[in-house]
Design a protein around this motif. Structure first.
Motif, short mmCIF file in Angstrom:
data_model
loop_
_atom_site.label_atom_id
_atom_site.label_comp_id
_atom_site.label_asym_id
_atom_site.label_seq_id
_atom_site.Cartn_x
_atom_site.Cartn_y
_atom_site.Cartn_z
N LEU A 1 0.84 -1.20 0.00
CA LEU A 1 0.00 0.00 0.00
C LEU A 1 0.87 1.25 0.00
CD1 LEU A 1 -2.71 -1.14 2.55
CD2 LEU A 1 -2.83 -1.13 0.06
N GLU A 2 0.54 2.16 -0.89
CA GLU A 2 1.23 3.45 -0.96
C GLU A 2 0.17 4.53 -1.01
OE1 GLU A 2 3.70 5.25 -4.47
OE2 GLU A 2 4.99 3.88 -3.31
N ASP A 3 0.11 5.34 0.05
CA ASP A 3 -0.93 6.37 0.17
C ASP A 3 -2.33 5.77 0.04
OD1 ASP A 3 1.03 8.39 0.48
OD2 ASP A 3 1.22 8.56 -1.71
N GLY A 4 -2.50 4.56 0.64
CA GLY A 4 -3.80 3.92 0.64
C GLY A 4 -4.17 3.20 -0.65
N VAL A 5 -3.26 3.19 -1.62
CA VAL A 5 -3.53 2.53 -2.90
C VAL A 5 -2.60 1.32 -3.03
CG1 VAL A 5 -3.48 2.79 -5.40
CG2 VAL A 5 -4.20 4.70 -3.96
N LYS B 1 -0.31 -1.23 -4.83
CA LYS B 1 0.54 -1.27 -6.02
C LYS B 1 1.25 -2.61 -6.02
CE LYS B 1 1.05 3.66 -6.34
NZ LYS B 1 1.91 4.75 -6.72
N ASN C 1 -4.66 -5.04 4.26
CA ASN C 1 -3.95 -3.80 4.62
C ASN C 1 -2.52 -4.09 5.07
OD1 ASN C 1 -3.77 -1.00 4.86
ND2 ASN C 1 -4.27 -1.09 7.04
#
Length: 110
Positions: free
Chosen positions: A41-45, A47, A74
């Protein structure tokens, strides 16, 4: 080596906790390492980064599996996948994909 005939129960999902992260090993038929996808997760997204062995197709399943698991749990998830059955038809390939997706969904619902 001749691969066994496809049977849904032959595909196995093994989960290993690695600190806060998770490793999912998915194998079937002639077991091997065909691809590894790590989703994070990167900034809630979610990848993903994938490494695939040339001439293997597992990355087409491992990427989506890793992304789904990382988003649901998460946490960082690596999916290592190696599934091989000789001479699978398009229908057989679809059954393998369906079986893998079902096993991932079952794991995530626990």
């Amino acid at each position: 080596m001749t691969a066994p005939a496809f049977h849904p129960d032959d595909i196995e999902l093994t989960a290993v906790e690695v600190g806060r992260d998770l490793l999912l090993l998915i194998t079937g038929g002639v077991r091997h390492i065909g691809a590894a996808s790590t989703a994070y997760l990167e900034d809630g997204v979610a990848k993903v980064s994938t490494s695939a062995v040339p001439h293997h197709k597992e990355h087409t399943i491992s990427e989506s599996a890793a992304l789904k698991a990382a988003a649901v749990l998460n946490r960082t998830v690596t999916v290592v996948m190696g599934i091989h059955y000789d001479n699978l038809s398009k229908e057989g390939i679809a059954q393998v994909v369906e079986t893998v997706n079902r096993k991932i969904d079952q794991y995530l619902s626990w």
